[in-house]
Design an enzyme around this catalytic site. Sequence first.
Site, mmCIF file in Angstrom:
data_model
loop_
_atom_site.group_PDB
_atom_site.id
_atom_site.type_symbol
_atom_site.label_atom_id
_atom_site.label_comp_id
_atom_site.label_asym_id
_atom_site.label_seq_id
_atom_site.Cartn_x
_atom_site.Cartn_y
_atom_site.Cartn_z
ATOM 1 N N LYS A 215 -2.796 -0.433 -3.871
ATOM 2 C CA LYS A 215 -1.615 0.645 -4.147
ATOM 3 C C LYS A 215 -0.413 0.092 -4.668
ATOM 4 C CE LYS A 215 -0.761 5.054 -1.778
ATOM 5 N NZ LYS A 215 -1.060 5.617 -0.507
ATOM 6 N N SER B 191 -2.987 10.453 -1.122
ATOM 7 C CA SER B 191 -2.001 9.672 -1.941
ATOM 8 C C SER B 191 -2.474 8.603 -2.717
ATOM 9 C CB SER B 191 -0.566 9.521 -1.513
ATOM 10 O OG SER B 191 -0.894 8.554 -0.699
ATOM 11 N N SER C 155 -4.453 9.785 3.425
ATOM 12 C CA SER C 155 -4.128 9.318 2.037
ATOM 13 C C SER C 155 -5.205 8.119 1.552
ATOM 14 C CB SER C 155 -2.830 8.864 1.969
ATOM 15 O OG SER C 155 -2.024 9.830 1.701
#
Lengths: 485, 486
Positions: free
Chosen positions: B76, B151, B175
Amino acid sequence: MMQWETVIGLEVHVQLATRSKIFSGASTAFGAEPNSQACAVDLGLPGVLPVLNESAVAMAVQFGLGIDAEIPEVSIFDRKNYFYPDLPKGYQTSQMYHPIVGPGEVEITLDDGDTKRIRVHHAHLEEDAGKSLHEDFHGMTGVDLNRAGTPLLEIVSEPDMRSAKEAAAYLKAIHSIVTYLGISDGNMAEGSMRCDVNVSVRPKGQEAFGTRAEIKNVNSFRFVERAIAFEVERQIELLEDGGKVVQETRLYDPDADETRSMRTKEEANDYRYFPCPDLLPVVLDDAYVDHLRSSLPELPAEKRARFQSELGLSAYDAGVLSATRAMADFFEGVKDVCGDAKLAANWVQGEFAGRLNKEGLEIASSPVSATQLGELVARVKDETINGKAAKQVFAALWDGEGDSADAIIEARGLKQVTDSGAIEAMIDQVIADSPVQVAQYRDAEPDKRGKMIGYFVGQVMKASRGTANPQQVNGLLKEKLDALC
Amino acid sequence: MHDMTLTELARALEAGEFTSRQLTESLLERIKRLDGELNSFISVTAEQALAAADAADAARARGEAGPLTGLPLALKDIFCTEGVRTSCGSKMLDNFIAPYDANVVEKLKTAGTVSLGKTNMDEFAMGSSNENSYYGPVKNPWDLSAVPGGSSGGSAAAVAAGLVPAALGTDTGGSIRQPAAFCGITGLKPTYGRVSRYGMVAYASSLDQAGPMARTAEDCALLLSAIAGHDLRDSTSVARGVPDYCAELGASLSGLKIGLPKEYFGDGLDPAVESAIREAVKVYESLGATVQEVSLPHTHHAIPAYYVIAPAEASSNLSRYDGVRFGHRCDAPHDLEDLYKRSRAEGFGDEVKRRILIGTHTLSEGFFDAYYKKAQQVRRLIRQDFMDAFEEVDVLMGPSTPTPAFDLGANKDPVSMYLQDIYTIAINLAGIPGISVPAGAVDGRPVGLQILGPHFAESQLLNVAHQFQQVTDWHQQRPAFGKENA
């Protein structure tokens, strides 16, 4: 005319003498190239996290123990949020609600020798910001983050001081405690100690405090006194003219010797304090605190008392000689070598302190060590040399003309002459060489002769190159001259 | 190769069926071909990936391969990676090349993994749909009109689409678990403190936690073994030994006590999702587990408490983006105030600004006690709810999300978006671990089963998830998107 009383509280920021910063491994050394001592953590790069420096904690606790303060079991770091270019993270990590040191007391000594206890509200740990540099950037501002993250102990007093002198004495007492503990170099010129001064005035006898002004960042003992003096006068004048003191932050300008408004309460930041989620609460167990307590050095107040009671020094001498750890250590070094506390006290405060002062040096950079001075004083004590020769030896030691007093005494032939035969020979020579003065002596009234003998003593001492024992010279001269009358 | 799990790939690499370089090239080619549409990557680091793959192959040739050597994955874009842009999905950090590796990145490099690049995400990890990225929304490979969740939406979509076998995500309020559920993969949020946060761009420091996202619980176990552990640079990481999570997969679930929090099966839960979850629970019963209803009475306070605490921390954490030292700086500022205001106004997106404003407000003088302090008290009660429940049962189960993935643009109102995290957010407030495993589908969109355990019960959670995957095939289903012969 109304009588006014001044009320003063101090917030003293002491830079702790840790090797690395409070939350990172970067060095804290003073004077390095800009931004050469700022690591990723100090720069506030994305993703970095603080790690508390254990030695900053130990130093803060030592200070707390040094002022007999409560040491709470738990203290917590908070974030103080505000924007400034030299504050990399946009917040300062500090301790707002649960400081590491609780209430304590500091004893101050006033000029008349009286003492007074000033209460300390608390002391907390925090990180210093960087420095904004406004010169050399053609209208722009440079930021040096070397200082960012340097550990500070902020010591907050109660509003217990009633004069500029008391405030200065308090600041000196704090300076003396932190340097004794070795937790700060106390160097005010380099910013290792700075203070914010809260000043208000109130009519004498009134209990409620007046509105205070905070004078920021005063960085010398002298400026503290002057800033307060100016501020007190300003506030009294304002009130007597029917005005009101506004709660505000002011800046002391040493060049103009005045304080100026920086911002009022309305313009003050809302710092939005909250506990720093990146740091765990600091939990100190009894064993840890006890260990630090047992390793505390003798502190100034104890030392001053011992100098009086054990060494028989006057209150004044004990105060001067215990004022800083460097001074006390030097004095004790001299005393231990020469074995005479009073002689050592006289020499350290007299010849030694005078010379340091003249050269503008700190004790640490003195060319004469305590051992060297102690050996010199020992030669005065055992009458190997007289006082006058001792001063010559001291000057020679200072100038590096020899490693020890004995070597210089030997090389210069300053050993005191106590052989009365040798002294008599010199006296006879002087009398023979001074017929005019001898005649004057003889013709003078006997009660005037005492003064006139000084000339002959001087001549004999000169002939002996200062080595003759002055008492012997005096006695023998008097005998011989009187015999001529 | 792109359909294989990490565990299968490790075996194939060890057997010499293909090299790490071949695998890496194949996946890079897939990313090139498919990610234009998916938008799951912000940066693809092909050159570094191939170099790492060659190094891994060389290590294997020398007989020095470990369990993760040569395995490809993605990070990420919230993890700092030395020499590579770390944008955090924000214009603010579009120009930020991290000068250091995050702790987990360091560990994964040391383990010999091959990072293919940095995945898309909601800006500063704030969002539940991946629509808040400066780099544009990510699409859900199961249905390109649906969001992948957020996210960590890029990581989830990339794994689901077979662009990488696994990826790292972070989870502050769901997330990892919510996008894992939306994309039909397995995602674990470890106990707070289990994985170092050093080098992970902070959103809400007391809630953020990194974790693995992969196709199976077994793969998550493999990755967690590599990234977990105490780190001296993160004071909140816990000094506690790291078990070999893979070795602990295999325990029987007979006698396992499962609690179903009644608050997780109430209003707002899509009935189709509910029936998928109840089916999954029946599978557990068939494996010998017992099921009982439990209560987490403060559940309905979790979202309000979270939206006080997380923005408060964020407002402070994001103060460092001021245009002074790194990141976006506005053109020709005329003074300091202008520099701050315009750099931040231009650099941050709407949702980030919204949370900075909320956080700044709740921490303000006069509001602190009513908001922040109260929220922390609520947080303690929420945590206590879980502690009480774990006195009675071993694990809790429920849906990861109230609905399957929703359509792009469907949740325009921030509050309705916040409500998406109703089942995941309390877990972060309590600091406990949670895993989402694929457990069904509604109209072709996956459903996630969330399994929760007490602090540091990752081994148990992974095994409970693994046992489910031994008898179901939801985790083996692949979207039509990107199928080689489609």
